[in-house]
Design an enzyme around this catalytic site. Structure first.
Site, mmCIF file in Angstrom:
data_model
loop_
_atom_site.group_PDB
_atom_site.id
_atom_site.type_symbol
_atom_site.label_atom_id
_atom_site.label_comp_id
_atom_site.label_asym_id
_atom_site.label_seq_id
_atom_site.Cartn_x
_atom_site.Cartn_y
_atom_site.Cartn_z
ATOM 1 N N ASP A 73 -3.152 6.193 -3.091
ATOM 2 C CA ASP A 73 -1.995 5.608 -2.406
ATOM 3 C C ASP A 73 -1.399 4.508 -3.295
ATOM 4 O O ASP A 73 -1.827 4.316 -4.438
ATOM 5 C CB ASP A 73 -2.365 5.094 -1.003
ATOM 6 C CG ASP A 73 -3.216 3.842 -1.051
ATOM 7 O OD1 ASP A 73 -3.863 3.598 -2.096
ATOM 8 O OD2 ASP A 73 -3.240 3.093 -0.067
ATOM 9 N N SER B 19 -0.803 1.275 17.578
ATOM 10 C CA SER B 19 -0.930 1.062 16.141
ATOM 11 C C SER B 19 -1.117 -0.419 15.855
ATOM 12 O O SER B 19 -0.595 -1.264 16.573
ATOM 13 C CB SER B 19 0.328 1.558 15.437
ATOM 14 O OG SER B 19 0.454 0.935 14.180
ATOM 15 N N GLY B 20 -1.851 -0.738 14.791
ATOM 16 C CA GLY B 20 -1.992 -2.131 14.382
ATOM 17 C C GLY B 20 -0.969 -2.491 13.307
ATOM 18 O O GLY B 20 -0.883 -3.640 12.895
ATOM 19 N N THR B 21 -0.226 -1.524 12.823
ATOM 20 C CA THR B 21 0.685 -1.799 11.709
ATOM 21 C C THR B 21 2.143 -1.477 12.007
ATOM 22 O O THR B 21 3.026 -1.848 11.251
ATOM 23 C CB THR B 21 0.282 -0.973 10.468
ATOM 24 O OG1 THR B 21 0.423 0.410 10.791
ATOM 25 C CG2 THR B 21 -1.135 -1.242 10.025
ATOM 26 N N ASP C 52 -1.551 1.364 -3.627
ATOM 27 C CA ASP C 52 -2.340 0.290 -4.238
ATOM 28 C C ASP C 52 -3.738 0.772 -4.624
ATOM 29 O O ASP C 52 -4.629 -0.028 -4.899
ATOM 30 C CB ASP C 52 -2.400 -0.954 -3.336
ATOM 31 C CG ASP C 52 -3.065 -0.690 -2.004
ATOM 32 O OD1 ASP C 52 -3.160 0.489 -1.598
ATOM 33 O OD2 ASP C 52 -3.513 -1.663 -1.365
ATOM 34 N N ALA D 19 -10.672 8.795 7.971
ATOM 35 C CA ALA D 19 -10.163 10.118 7.619
ATOM 36 C C ALA D 19 -9.025 9.990 6.609
ATOM 37 O O ALA D 19 -8.839 10.851 5.746
ATOM 38 C CB ALA D 19 -9.684 10.825 8.882
ATOM 39 N N SER E 108 0.798 -1.224 0.000
ATOM 40 C CA SER E 108 0.000 0.000 0.000
ATOM 41 C C SER E 108 0.836 1.282 0.000
ATOM 42 O O SER E 108 1.663 1.480 -0.873
ATOM 43 C CB SER E 108 -0.949 -0.084 1.195
ATOM 44 O OG SER E 108 -1.801 1.004 1.252
ATOM 45 N N ARG F 105 -3.973 5.277 21.035
ATOM 46 C CA ARG F 105 -4.208 3.850 20.732
ATOM 47 C C ARG F 105 -2.920 3.214 20.193
ATOM 48 O O ARG F 105 -2.098 3.897 19.568
ATOM 49 C CB ARG F 105 -5.342 3.671 19.709
ATOM 50 C CG ARG F 105 -5.087 4.362 18.391
ATOM 51 C CD ARG F 105 -6.174 4.061 17.380
ATOM 52 N NE ARG F 105 -5.962 2.804 16.691
ATOM 53 C CZ ARG F 105 -5.133 2.635 15.656
ATOM 54 N NH1 ARG F 105 -4.399 3.638 15.193
ATOM 55 N NH2 ARG F 105 -5.005 1.464 15.085
HETATM 56 C C1 16G Z 1 -4.407 -0.463 8.012
HETATM 57 C C2 16G Z 1 -5.875 -0.468 7.747
HETATM 58 C C3 16G Z 1 -6.432 0.936 7.703
HETATM 59 C C4 16G Z 1 -6.072 1.662 8.973
HETATM 60 C C5 16G Z 1 -4.603 1.577 9.247
HETATM 61 C C6 16G Z 1 -4.301 2.087 10.627
HETATM 62 C C7 16G Z 1 -7.055 -2.029 6.330
HETATM 63 C C8 16G Z 1 -7.176 -2.609 4.957
HETATM 64 N N1 16G Z 1 -6.156 -1.096 6.459
HETATM 65 O O1 16G Z 1 -3.701 0.127 6.963
HETATM 66 O O2 16G Z 1 -7.808 0.846 7.588
HETATM 67 O O3 16G Z 1 -6.457 3.002 8.901
HETATM 68 O O4 16G Z 1 -4.186 0.225 9.208
HETATM 69 O O5 16G Z 1 -2.964 1.898 10.906
HETATM 70 O O6 16G Z 1 -7.755 -2.409 7.249
HETATM 71 P P1 16G Z 1 -2.423 1.966 12.389
HETATM 72 O O7 16G Z 1 -3.113 0.893 13.177
HETATM 73 O O8 16G Z 1 -0.963 1.771 12.248
HETATM 74 O O9 16G Z 1 -2.758 3.333 12.909
HETATM 75 MG MG MG Z 2 -3.759 1.182 0.353
#
Ligand code: 16G
Ligand code: MG
Length: 552
Positions: free
Chosen positions: A286, A507-509, A288, A381, A70, A505
């Site tokens: 972005d 981060s999930g990534t 993708d 957002a 992405s 929060r």
């Molecule tokens: C991922 C999520 C996106 C979210 C982002 C938050 C999908 C396909 N993508 O890219 O929706 O806004 O994570 O990232 O679900 P963060 O948890 O690092 O803030």
């Molecule tokens: Mg993307």
């Protein structure tokens, strides 16, 4: 073939070629697996197997695999699975994928597969079909061959969709699985996707005044070839100028351009500086092409961003208006889904007009909440979002008898919107056409659209902590429950600022904690964000010697 029904020896010998790096733990997170492309080989092989198992579990229906990272930097890559209706992978399977990705030896790979087969009650004699695609990243081709080895290992009938966008892949999955059915989603090819969107758009803008040219910043990614195909198809119905279309030069992907750059830096991509005229509309995709941010420069050359919240406001109000005009008020209820990152001003604007729900970050949460409305408009957002029309709504639209030519026109428009909008997932190109339709109907420029409400100034700050899992939230991530006592401190700070709001929060990534703050004036939003970041850093036991100097 062993007694378990698995081709154990074949899996082992293929797995041999894709060893797991010893020192890495992988996790299927909100966006699938995502990290440096150079360490993902074993993950890809195993995702090939998981995809096959998932298809078998779904009675041989086609599932999708998208190889992309992405908006991340070019050296990153990733992979995510798409379920048969074109939606994100069912949550319970995320842990199967994580388990298999972390199996250390070949024997463990076999054992893990056997255990998944047993737990998920998979009938291995079922066929498996997978359609897959990748974005333009240089690591893509090698990773795709690892994925294909995984398909071979579990006996998948593969279909390579080549280099395309994430939303096209989602579309293909749904189109393949609904082929020949009453609810057919469209022709199962990239051309089918483009003509579905293009035809609906042309129908919607027939008779409208010609639009002025729109600049699309393609992030030097896969959106570039896709937008080019779309642009050819649209011809004069939407004049498009493509920028940042270089998909061959190293390290330019998402670099100083693209939706994430614009949203996070709240700035114009430097490459557009001498190209964008005051008042002209522009948007960024972005890497993708599943996220979209609009922007424009005012007469004094100041930059204005129109993000996912502004798109939601524009689109939701338009659909509500069409529903009324079609004589369907009362029969079709429109609702909006946002996350805590939605600007407070957008939430206020929308809640005064229609039901609004707040859910945790991540597309799957928004998508599922939006499914509960007759028409569910969801946007993060950051520009990811779409509109879902329930099955009942689709039938209502098909059966409604309009009582006047005006009602009939509005009904036709609504039906065309259901074709224009990619209902499987957020889709930058489909959303862009949707925005263009509304702007055309309302005769809005970016300026009028922007003035629907005025964004509260806001600031996002990252805090690097030892253990982000120590941060737990409730109330759709708007409140912290742990570490204990921190929420009260944050609220104490918030109350000192006019229209102050802040939340924290994990981060999930990324391995960080995120802090969001907004307030009536920019300097106050920044101050609140840095104060809360300071609290978080100290609370998490951050080393005072390394405390970022901007944290207050
Ligand atoms: C991922 C999520 C996106 C979210 C982002 C938050 C999908 C396909 N993508 O890219 O929706 O806004 O994570 O990232 O679900 P963060 O948890 O690092 O803030
Ligand atoms: Mg993307």
């Amino acid at each position: 073939m062993s007694s378990s029904g698995l081709a154990v020896e074949e899996i082992k010998s293929l797995s041999e070629a894709h060893p797991k790096p010893a020192d890495i733990q992988f996790q299927y997170g909100t966006a699938g697996f995502r990290t440096l492309g150079s360490v993902l080989d074993s993950v890809m092989f195993r995702v090939g197997i998981i995809a096959g198992l998932r298809s078998k579990k779904c009675d041989g229906r086609t599932v999708g695999v998208m190889v992309t990272a992405s908006h991340n930097p070019e050296p990153d890559n990733g992979v995510k699975l798409v379920d048969p209706k074109g939606e994100m992978l069912e949550a319970s399977w995320e842990s199967y994928a994580t388990r298999l990705a972390n199996a250390t030896t070949n024997d463990e790979v076999i054992k893990t597969i056997e255990s998944i087969v047993e737990t998920a009650k998979i009938d291995l004699s079922k066929p498996a079909k997978v359609v897959y695609a990748r974005d333009t990243r240089p690591s893509g081709p090698t990773l795709v061959s690892a994925l294909e080895d995984g398909f071979k290992a579990i006996g998948v009938e593969p279909r390579n969709a080549g280099v395309t966008t994430t939303p096209v892949l989602h579309y293909l999955v749904r189109a393949i699985n609904t082929k020949g059915e009453r609810c057919s989603y469209g022709e199962d090819s990239e051309e089918g996707y483009f003509s579905k969107l293009g035809d609906a758009f042309k129908k919607l803008v027939t008779g409208r005044p010609a639009a002025s040219p729109l600049i699309i910043d393609c992030a030097n990614g896969v959106g570039a070839p896709a937008a080019e195909k779309l642009s050819e198809l649209l011809g004069n119905s939407l004049p498009i100028i493509l920028e940042n279309t270089d998909i061959t030069t190293k390290d330019v992907l998402n670099n100083g351009c693209g939706a994430d750059y614009v949203k996070t830096s709240q700035k114009l991509p430097p490459s557009l500086a001498n190209k964008l005229q005051p008042g002209q509309r522009a948007c960024s995709l972005d890497g993708d092409a599943d996220r979209l941010i609009y922007f424009y420069l005012d007469n004094r050359g100041a930059f204005h961003m129109l993000d996912g919240d502004k798109i939601a406001a524009l689109v939701a109000a338009f659909i509500v208006e069409l529903v009324k005009l079609a004589g369907l008020e009362g029969l079709i209820k429109v609702g909006v889904v946002q996350t805590a990152y939605a600007n407070g001003a957008s939430t206020k604007y929308l809640s005064e007009r229609l039901p609004v729900k707040c859910v945790p970050t991540g597309v799957k949460h928004l998508h599922h909440a939006a499914e509960r409305y007759d028409v569910g408009v969801y946007f993060e957002a950051n520009g990811h979002g779409t509109v879902l029309f329930s099955q009942v709504t689709m039938e209502t639209l098909a059966q409604h008898q309009p009582l006047s030519p005006a009602q009939s026109r509005a009904l036709e428009h609504l039906i065309s919107l259901t074709e224009l909008i990619n209902q499987t997932v957020g889709d930058a190109l489909s959303d862009m056409l949707l925005v263009e339709v509304v702007l055309s109907y309302k005769s809005y420029s970016g300026i009028e659209w922007d003035s629907l409400y005025v964004d509260l100034p806001n600031r996002l700050v990252k805090v690097v902590v030892a253990d982000r899992n120590a941060f737990k939230t409730e109330d759709a991530e708007r409140r912290l429950v742990s570490p204990e006592g921190l929420q009260q401190k944050i609220e104490g700070l918030m109350n000192r600022y006019q229209s102050g709001r802040s939340f924290v929060r994990p981060s999930g990534t990324e391995d960080v904690v995120r802090v969001y703050a907004e307030a009536a004036i920019k300097s106050q939003a920044d101050e609140l964000a840095f104060r809360v970041a300071g609290l978080v850093y100290d609370e998490a036991g951050g080393d005072p010697a390394n405390r970022p100097k901007e944290f207050l």
